[in-house]
Design an enzyme around this catalytic site. Structure first.
Site, PDB file in Angstrom:
ATOM      1  N   PHE A   1     -76.888  16.884  -6.222  1.00  0.00           N
ATOM      2  CA  PHE A   1     -77.023  17.279  -7.617  1.00  0.00           C
ATOM      3  C   PHE A   1     -77.674  16.135  -8.398  1.00  0.00           C
ATOM      4  O   PHE A   1     -77.503  14.966  -8.042  1.00  0.00           O
ATOM      5  CB  PHE A   1     -75.651  17.565  -8.245  1.00  0.00           C
ATOM      6  CG  PHE A   1     -74.922  18.753  -7.673  1.00  0.00           C
ATOM      7  CD1 PHE A   1     -74.898  19.953  -8.361  1.00  0.00           C
ATOM      8  CD2 PHE A   1     -74.261  18.659  -6.461  1.00  0.00           C
ATOM      9  CE1 PHE A   1     -74.215  21.052  -7.843  1.00  0.00           C
ATOM     10  CE2 PHE A   1     -73.580  19.746  -5.931  1.00  0.00           C
ATOM     11  CZ  PHE A   1     -73.560  20.952  -6.621  1.00  0.00           C
TER      12      PHE A   1
ATOM     13  N   THR B   1     -74.685  19.174  -0.642  1.00  0.00           N
ATOM     14  CA  THR B   1     -75.663  19.454  -1.693  1.00  0.00           C
ATOM     15  C   THR B   1     -75.821  18.228  -2.586  1.00  0.00           C
ATOM     16  O   THR B   1     -74.839  17.569  -2.939  1.00  0.00           O
ATOM     17  CB  THR B   1     -75.245  20.666  -2.548  1.00  0.00           C
ATOM     18  OG1 THR B   1     -75.294  21.844  -1.738  1.00  0.00           O
ATOM     19  CG2 THR B   1     -76.182  20.863  -3.738  1.00  0.00           C
TER      20      THR B   1
END
Length: 297
Positions: free
Chosen positions: A193, A191
């Site tokens: 960010f 992921t």
């Protein structure tokens, strides 16, 4: 605060109090203590004071109101695509992207006991990233606001047939048993960010370093406008790593684009590409220039 399950409330209260005592170290994130954004905040800055917030908007408001120095928000996942609608949230917030952080995602199945389980609670992203695992075992996915909140919910419900998919940290915080590690369907699950702050990072602060620049734009409503607008990046040798379209309003008459490019304003090739872009657009709005966290290939 009171939207969290009961087992999370005391942790949220203590972390909120600690952040209030030193807002300059506070990093706001969406979710209950123990979620992946909590992990990301600590990975990005081990000395920060994580501030849990129930929604993405709450996390951004904490920065706007001075209760936190920054927020860390997940925006895209390698397996399941977009996480937060940063295209809508960030322009409205007035905040700027000042950093990015990539984190490998490892999901654990946790519960009160060993099972068998009829339902698994987690954030829709985590459920999507573990769908093959759940389907193979006949476990029904149940959406929850965030991964760690789901773990706290399972603790609160005291249901032996319920389990949660969340980071290991959540099991430690809420007294659940790890039934199985790494239930995500892909080993390279990652992921991205972004770190948001009230003040933008001056591109000259990172001169000579690898940088990213993020912006949104709307092209003029004429034939080939997008083709011409993007041509300047090709002719000036600028690598565009992300281009995503989205609609604002209900008319569907104009499309707004969100883009990431490698480089920073002040570099001649970047300045020329952005000038050419602006010529073909109704507007170009910068969202931030920041250090590149990892090479794009």
């Amino acid at each position: 605060m009171h939207s969290y399950p009961e087992p999370a409330l005391d942790l949220v209260a203590r972390m909120t109090e600690a952040a209030a005592g030193d807002p300059s170290r506070a990093a706001a994130f969406q979710g209950a203590p123990g979620c992946n954004s909590h992990r990301a905040a600590l990975e990005h800055d081990p000395d920060c004071l994580p501030l849990p917030c129930f929604s993405f908007e709450d996390a951004l408001d904490a920065v706007k109101e001075g209760r936190a120095d920054r927020a860390i928000i997940p925006i895209e996942n390698s397996q399941h695509g977009r996480v937060a609608d940063i295209h809508f949230l960030l322009p409205e917030s007035g905040l700027s992207i000042v950093g990015e952080h990539f984190m490998g995602i490892e999901h654990a199945l946790m519960a009160l006991g060993e099972g068998p389980f009829s339902a698994a609670y987690s954030h829709p992203q985590a459920l999507g990233q573990s769908r093959h695992y759940l389907r193979a075992r006949g476990i029904v996915p149940m959406a929850y606001a965030d991964t760690a909140g789901a773990a706290a919910f399972v603790r609160e419900q005291d249901d032996p047939e319920a389990c949660a998919i969340a980071p290991r940290l959540a099991a430690e915080l809420y007294g659940l048993k790890i039934v199985e590690d790494n239930v995500e369907d892909a080993a390279d699950n990652t992921t991205r960010f972004v770190v948001l702050s009230r003040e933008p990072l001056d591109p000259f602060e990172i001169k000579g370093e690898k940088a990213m620049t993020t912006f949104i734009f709307e092209v003029k409503n004429i034939p080939a406008a997008l083709y011409k607008a993007l041509g300047g990046f090709a002719t000036n040798g600028v690598n565009m790593t992300k281009l995503e379209s989205y609609q604002i309003g209900a008319s569907f008459a104009a499309t707004t684009f969100y883009a990431d490019i490698e480089g920073a304003p002040g570099e001649p090739r970047i300045d020329m590409a952005l000038q050419e872009l602006a010529f073909h657009c109704k507007y170009v709005r910068p969202l931030g220039t920041y250090r590149q966290a990892r090479a794009r290939g």
